[in-house]
Write a protein that holds these residues in place. Sequence first.
Motif, mmCIF file in Angstrom:
data_model
loop_
_atom_site.group_PDB
_atom_site.id
_atom_site.type_symbol
_atom_site.label_atom_id
_atom_site.label_comp_id
_atom_site.label_asym_id
_atom_site.label_seq_id
_atom_site.Cartn_x
_atom_site.Cartn_y
_atom_site.Cartn_z
ATOM 1 N N ASN A 42 -22.855 23.304 48.648
ATOM 2 C CA ASN A 42 -22.211 24.307 47.818
ATOM 3 C C ASN A 42 -21.185 23.661 46.893
ATOM 4 O OD1 ASN A 42 -22.162 27.205 47.460
ATOM 5 N ND2 ASN A 42 -20.020 27.095 48.072
ATOM 6 N N CYS B 232 -16.648 28.919 54.199
ATOM 7 C CA CYS B 232 -16.477 29.041 52.753
ATOM 8 C C CYS B 232 -15.955 30.441 52.459
ATOM 9 C CB CYS B 232 -17.805 28.818 52.039
ATOM 10 S SG CYS B 232 -17.748 29.209 50.282
ATOM 11 N N ILE B 233 -15.080 30.564 51.448
ATOM 12 C CA ILE B 233 -14.536 31.883 51.118
ATOM 13 C C ILE B 233 -15.604 32.828 50.578
ATOM 14 C CG2 ILE B 233 -12.051 31.518 50.792
ATOM 15 C CD1 ILE B 233 -12.558 30.704 47.969
ATOM 16 N N GLU B 234 -16.773 32.267 50.239
ATOM 17 C CA GLU B 234 -17.862 33.134 49.771
ATOM 18 C C GLU B 234 -18.469 33.922 50.923
ATOM 19 O OE1 GLU B 234 -20.770 30.777 47.614
ATOM 20 O OE2 GLU B 234 -19.106 29.835 46.562
ATOM 21 N N GLY C 279 -13.512 25.997 52.813
ATOM 22 C CA GLY C 279 -14.346 25.010 52.132
ATOM 23 C C GLY C 279 -13.839 24.502 50.795
ATOM 24 N N VAL C 280 -13.268 25.378 49.986
ATOM 25 C CA VAL C 280 -12.806 24.985 48.645
ATOM 26 C C VAL C 280 -11.932 23.735 48.641
ATOM 27 C CG1 VAL C 280 -12.856 27.055 47.221
ATOM 28 C CG2 VAL C 280 -10.995 26.757 48.845
#
Length: 248
Positions: free
Chosen positions: A85, A132-134, A216-217
């Motif tokens: 990602n 991940c914030i997604e 994750g970012v």
Amino acid sequence: MKNREVSKSYVRRNTIISIGVFLIFIFASIYLFKKLKGGPQENGTSSTLRKTLDINEKIANKAFNPAKTTRVFDKSEAVQNVRVNGYIGIEDSPKRENYAIQVIRNNGDTLKVSVDDLKKLPKTDVTFNFKCIEGWSQITNWGGVKFTDFIKKYHLENESALNYVGMSTPDKQYYVGIDRKSMIQPQTILAYEMNGKTLPANQGYPIRLIIPVKYGVKHLKRIGSIYFSNERPKDYWYERGYDYYCGF
Ligand SMILES: Nc1nc2c(c(=O)[nH]1)N[C@H]1C(S)=C(S)[C@@H](COP(=O)(O)O)O[C@H]1N2
Ligand SMILES: [Mo]
């Protein structure tokens, strides 16, 4: 049971109060919405929201205990098909011979650390739930050097006493800023392996950051440079409206 006598004026008064409360609610909502939408903006989001995020960060950072470790899993629980990602700053593949992390010291000197240099330091690995914030997460395994061992080896104690660490890809296209406490947490590693093998190019070859206390970012793939600062270093997703802290 005796029926309660309800006077007309009582009904009227209550109706007026109800409508009043309703209208206040509606107007307050419109006001707040306008303030957030049209109001002053700061780093991709409204100043009001930004203030809230910043206050949350202060509280989270105060409460953060670097000795407290993130839950770890057995290596066998790590997924083999690790999701890829985010490709910002890692589109071309670097020649490993030329690769070295540039570490900027407080006195302005630049220290160059190659993959081989890093491999001489003690190796650790961590298997944790990568989030991940997604909205996805997966258990992944990473091997590399503890950031604290790196600090010790290169005598970066004065540097790492500052409030933040800034990192970016060699081409400066992707960059993150991370608070000191999270960086010196014992599970934060400069990783050169995933599932016991050399990092794949799209997962940050040759070296990436793995920082289990963050979303994750912040796990920057392909570290090009590292610097230290008391002010917040610039941060790619922060500039685009996300939270700066991004921790749990
Ligand atoms: N250089 C670089 N690092 C990056 C990104 C990116 O776009 N470029 N994306 C981040 C985001 S949002 C996530 S979720 C993780 C994903 O890591 P993975 O590809 O190993 O799953 O990498 C982070 N590091
Ligand atoms: Mo992400």
